[in-house]
Design an enzyme around this catalytic site. Structure first.
Site, PDB file in Angstrom:
ATOM      1  N   PHE A 113       2.289   8.655  -0.821  1.00 28.31           N
ATOM      2  CA  PHE A 113       1.522   7.419  -0.777  1.00 28.31           C
ATOM      3  C   PHE A 113       0.057   7.641  -1.094  1.00 28.31           C
ATOM      4  CE2 PHE A 113       4.854   6.795   2.652  1.00 28.31           C
ATOM      5  CZ  PHE A 113       5.745   6.206   1.765  1.00 28.31           C
ATOM      6  N   TRP A 157       0.834  -1.198   0.000  1.00 29.62           N
ATOM      7  CA  TRP A 157       0.000   0.000   0.000  1.00 29.62           C
ATOM      8  C   TRP A 157       0.874   1.254   0.000  1.00 29.62           C
ATOM      9  CZ3 TRP A 157      -0.415   4.045   3.517  1.00 29.62           C
ATOM     10  CH2 TRP A 157      -1.509   4.905   3.377  1.00 29.62           C
ATOM     11  N   HIS A 158       2.018   1.167   0.647  1.00 28.45           N
ATOM     12  CA  HIS A 158       2.906   2.323   0.727  1.00 28.45           C
ATOM     13  C   HIS A 158       3.658   2.574  -0.574  1.00 28.45           C
ATOM     14  CE1 HIS A 158       2.255   1.704   5.076  1.00 28.45           C
ATOM     15  NE2 HIS A 158       2.534   2.980   5.185  1.00 28.45           N
ATOM     16  N   GLY A 159       3.792   1.574  -1.408  1.00 28.22           N
ATOM     17  CA  GLY A 159       4.501   1.801  -2.659  1.00 28.22           C
ATOM     18  C   GLY A 159       4.814   0.520  -3.394  1.00 28.22           C
TER      19      GLY A 159
END
Length: 502
Positions: free
Chosen positions: A502, A353-355
């Site tokens: 993000f 989800w962060h990258g």
């Protein structure tokens, strides 16, 4: 000098941030109008909706149209889920909501990662293709680069927010919002729009119709949160970042192992002050407008286990992943082995989800492994409680989290390897004194950040209470003093909030 076009137009090189004086100016103008409308609920909400959309335009340009698309999509899907009778029909609307939202998120966030992975595996030379840019070029005669995909600010946050609305209606936890403007206001409310907290409809929608109320102490608490958030961000986080952490992480091989280790500690307090600072400002700004946002941080480095850490860090995300992913996969209802697997998968997805990068996958996998091992330990081994045992647990948990932050911050896995190698083989004990003197301002701020963080909660609550109950004269004087300190500490180039990416 501020020009009208600078205030009203979007600049890709200078998007609007909470720590800009332009935002302070715009918020002051908006709040002046708000004071004239705050007793008229519908007019107040529509006014804040317009400002929120303008704010997002200033942050992300024409990508605010995507925000409108997600709003209309999930508003329609929510009604569809509610009014149809058959279970399969409800699932159809839910799948439409989930697939559309995640499809957009994947397109903007993971296109390069997927294309690069295919190229690496097959030896091909595919390029990411921006369908939206091509559509705009064909319809509007624009000249956008069809191979360049810019991540819209905050898309991960508002996507999760609108998804929770559809899922909660499907689970019969809430009813659909009757007014499209109220729903749009919920989705776009500017304080938390671009970096959280992730607010759920069940928490926010009931507040929309309530009359505005803000006590004198409530006003003081809101200003205190805004001040503390700005101080964390500008004075501590930005200074540490610009003057030390970024330099070491960019070229760790030219620094000693001691400075590499200090950079890891520095980033640990930097990311906390940056992200919790934003959350403090978001909660304070929302409170001035009469709305309550959920707490997002609770002294996370005081955690005595990795499980406790995730109850304190980015609380709105960790609870979202728990309620909508972990529980949906079966949670702890399918036996121990399945529970451990669900934990690991949840954190791996949380990392992604962060990258879209291997380093985020490793970061998430490490936390998932740690959560699994802690659950296994706590279920099978019982140690007698003691104060010193608790301190040791806090120390171990913090250093594990700090170790994982290396993967989160480093440009790539090779950078992490360089840093670990320097720390383990080129620590240079003899040069520590010289390097402390050379970076004494940075180390003093790192120490200050950790010292404030580890202060007893009741002491910090007393400081907040004292300021909220002080006279307006004292409030104003202290506010001006903090603003002056912040102005003096501001770097020449404003540093964006870490979680904007993000």
């Amino acid at each position: 000098m501020l020009r009208v076009e600078d205030i009203l137009s979007y600049s890709a090189k200078n998007p609007l941030l909470f720590n800009q004086y332009v935002f302070l100016f715009l918020f002051t103008i908006m709040f002046a109008g708000f004071t004239l409308l705050h007793k008229q609920v519908r007019a107040r909400n529509f006014y804040l909706l317009l400002f929120s959309l303008f704010f997002y335009y200033k942050c992300s340009g024409w990508y605010f149209l995507l925000l409108l698309f997600s709003t209309l999509l999930d508003y329609g899907c929510g009604f569809g889920i509610y009014i149809v009778k058959e279970k399969w029909q409800k699932k159809l609307f839910l799948v439409l909501s989930i697939s559309s939202n995640l499809g957009l998120l994947f397109f903007f966030k993971y296109s390069y990662f997927i294309v690069d992975s295919i190229n690496a595996l097959t030896g091909a030379d595919f390029k990411a293709y921006n369908f939206l840019a091509a559509f705009a070029n064909g319809i509007g005669g624009e000249n956008f680069d069809i191979h360049h995909i810019l991540l819209p600010v905050g898309i991960s946050f508002y996507t999760f927010q609108t998804l929770s609305y559809s899922i909660d209606i499907y689970r019969d936890r809430i009813k659909p919002c009757a007014n499209i403007f109220d729903f749009a206001f919920f989705v776009s409310f500017f304080p938390q729009l671009v970096a959280g907290p992730i607010v759920r409809a069940s928490e926010f929608l009931p507040q929309i119709r309530k009359p505005y109320y803000l006590s004198s102490s409530g006003f003081g608490k809101a200003i205190f949160l805004i001040m503390s958030g700005l101080f964390k961000k500008v004075v501590i986080s930005d200074y540490i970042s610009v003057n030390f952490v970024d330099r070491v992480f960019d070229t760790p091989e030219i620094y000693s192992g001691f400075l590499n280790l200090m950079a890891v500690y520095g980033y640990s307090i930097q990311i906390y002050c940056d992200f919790s600072g934003y959350s403090d400002m978001a909660i304070g700004l929302a409170a001035l407008l009469g709305f309550t946002l959920p707490i997002n941080f609770n002294s996370p480095y005081k955690a005595n286990s990795i499980t406790d850490f995730w109850r304190r860090w980015h609380i709105s995300l960790s609870t979202w992943l728990r309620d909508y992913l972990y529980i949906s996969m079966g949670g702890n209802r399918k036996g121990k082995l399945r529970t451990y697997l669900n934990l690991a998968i949840t954190m791996l997805i949380g990392g992604l989800w962060h990258g879209a990068a291997l380093k985020f996958s490793v970061w998430g996998a490490l936390h998932g492994l740690a959560l699994t091992l802690h659950k296994l330990w706590s279920e099978n081994i019982k140690l007698p409680a003691s104060r010193w045992g608790n301190y040791v647990s806090i120390l171990i948990t913090f250093h594990f989290v700090a170790f994982c932050w290396m993967y989160f911050r480093a440009a790539d896995m090779y950078t992490v390897k360089l840093m670990l190698n320097n720390i383990s083989t080129h620590f240079d004990f003899a040069g520590i004194g010289t390097r402390v003197l050379a970076y004494w301002k940075v180390f003093a701020l790192i120490l200050t950040g950790f010292a404030v963080h580890f202060l007893p909660s009741n002491l910090k609550n007393r400081a907040e209470w004292w300021y909220s109950e002080a006279s307006y004269t004292v409030k104003i004087v202290l506010f001006v003093m903090v603003i002056v300190v912040i102005y003096q500490a501001t770097s020449s180039d404003l540093q964006p909030f870490i979680y904007f990416q993000f």
